[in-house]
Write a protein that holds these residues in place. Structure first.
Motif, PDB file in Angstrom:
ATOM      1  N   TYR A   4       4.261   2.581   0.201  1.00 24.44           N
ATOM      2  CA  TYR A   4       2.895   3.339  -0.148  1.00 24.44           C
ATOM      3  C   TYR A   4       2.394   3.340  -1.452  1.00 24.44           C
ATOM      4  N   GLY A  44      -2.736   3.659  -4.808  1.00 26.22           N
ATOM      5  CA  GLY A  44      -3.473   4.084  -3.712  1.00 26.22           C
ATOM      6  C   GLY A  44      -4.030   5.473  -4.065  1.00 26.22           C
ATOM      7  N   GLY A  48      -7.551   6.972  -1.234  1.00 26.32           N
ATOM      8  CA  GLY A  48      -6.825   6.739   0.033  1.00 26.32           C
ATOM      9  C   GLY A  48      -6.868   7.710   1.070  1.00 26.32           C
ATOM     10  N   VAL A  62      -5.809   1.168   3.310  1.00 26.81           N
ATOM     11  CA  VAL A  62      -5.014   1.453   2.330  1.00 26.81           C
ATOM     12  C   VAL A  62      -5.010   0.338   1.306  1.00 26.81           C
TER      13      VAL A  62
END
Ligand SMILES: *Cc1c(COP(=O)(O)O)cnc(C)c1O
Length: 374
Positions: A281, A285, A294, A344
């Motif tokens: 992840y 972001g 995000g 994303v």
């Protein structure tokens, strides 16, 4: 060993049914050309051993990987489909012929030295021949076509396809696409009449596979956006549901996370969720730098990320949600039908491809097939 996967911070769900439906959509766009499939990089992070049989069930017969290891994994997954073809896009490395022959894998030859090595090593099976038309990455140059290695290849190991790769098909009406089509047509004339393949996902969606023999989509199979403008016609494939570990109150003016980059504009409730950059992840972001922040989703509603993405954790501003919707033990959607791979990616200043191929190993991985499971 005790199975602790249900204690993972998040679940990653791959829907093979969605991949099959995306495949069929692409076959409609490519027809009458055959639709091959690109399954490099562990099928764009979705799991090559699950994805390849699903695509074969949906009718795919031609598979492309980047690396030999990936091709062997694809072939292993194709035991029930012995007639499927497997190609290695990254070319031929000297000495690989016997491994390739024993797994019935063919290279995509992209330079004269690769052709020379392929011929020297016995040239068993039908490779593809990659010509460059403007990507300037892999592929023969126009000047290479006069080499007698080409003639030797045509007689000793006739290619199954003449291939090129498009640089700008993701941008509709980009002049480069037209230039490449013209260049490809000219190169074709200089070579014996071989079947052709040029279209990635974007070019397939743009209708450019129709005039060829084989489409080669990748990202669109996995639900990613292939064409920059306009709606994405593909169905999402990947879902991430992450666990809320704690919900805490943050007073107006207090900050959350490393670098204290987010300061609560009001008294807030913040949910701490068990995913971070070690799960793929992306830390980029975290937002800022002019990019959108995000977000996740709770009950179909977007909930913004606050503060930096850290290694194992992110924080969400859940002030506007009922406490029970963001309570510890509840899950939030980080990817799925309300948060796309491209949402994303946009927040991280990257592309869906990078989000998918970075999906980490810490998730509890669940593979479903919405065409089979009820
Ligand atoms: C990765 C790749 C594809 C697939 O591209 P997508 O944009 O994912 O559809 C097709 N052809 C070649 C040569 C590639 O490297």
């Amino acid at each position: 060993m005790v199975d602790t996967s249900s204690f993972a911070g998040a679940t990653l769900t791959i829907d093979l049914g969605a991949i099959k439906r995306n495949y069929r959509r692409l076959t409609e766009m490519a027809a009458p050309a055959e639709t091959g499939v690109v399954v490099k990089a562990n099928a764009y992070g979705c799991g090559i051993s699950d994805v390849v049989p699903a695509l074969a069930e949906a009718g795919a017969q031609t598979f492309f990987t980047a690396l030999l290891d990936e091709a062997i994994a694809a072939r292993t997954a194709l035991t029930a489909w012995p007639n499927a073809r497997v190609f290695v896009l990254n070319g031929y490395q000297p000495g690989a012929a016997s491994v390739m022959a024993s797994h019935d894998i063919a290279p995509v030859l992209g330079s004269l030295s690769e052709i020379a090595a392929w011929l020297a090593d016995g040239a068993q099976g039908a490779p593809a021949l990659h010509v460059d038309t403007g990507m300037s990455r892999l592929g023969l140059e126009t000047g290479d076509l006069g080499s007698d290695l080409i003639d030797r290849l045509m007689t000793q190991s006739p290619p199954a396809y003449l291939m090129t790769h498009m640089a700008c098909a993701d941008t509709p009406d980009h002049p480069k696409t037209f230039e490449q089509l013209v260049a490809f047509a000219a190169l074709r004339k200089r070579l014996p009449n071989l079947p052709t393949t040029l279209a990635n996902s974007a070019a397939t969606i743009a209708g450019l596979a129709k005039d060829t023999d084989l489409a080669r989509p990748g990202i669109a199979l996995y639900g990613g956006r292939a064409v920059n403008d306009g709606p994405n016609p593909m169905e999402p494939v990947v879902r991430i549901d992450a666990r809320v570990l704690q919900t805490r109150t943050v007073k107006q003016g207090e900050t959350v996370g490393y670098g204290a980059i987010w300061k609560a504009p009001r008294d807030s409730r913040v949910a701490i969720v068990a995913v971070g950059y070690a799960d793929g992840y992306l830390r980029a972001g975290s937002g800022g730098h002019g990019r959108p922040t995000g977000f996740a989703a709770i009950k179909h509603t977007r909930v913004p990320l606050v503060g930096r993405v850290s290694m194992d954790l992110i924080a969400l501003d859940v002030t506007d949600f009922a406490p029970e919707d963001a309570a510890p033990g509840k899950t939030v959607e980080l990817l799925g039908s309300h948060v796309t791979v491209d949402d994303v990616a946009d927040a991280a200043g990257t592309i869906g491809y990078e989000v998918l191929t970075n999906l980490g190993k810490r998730y509890e991985r669940i593979v479903i097939d919405t065409e089979k499971d009820t």
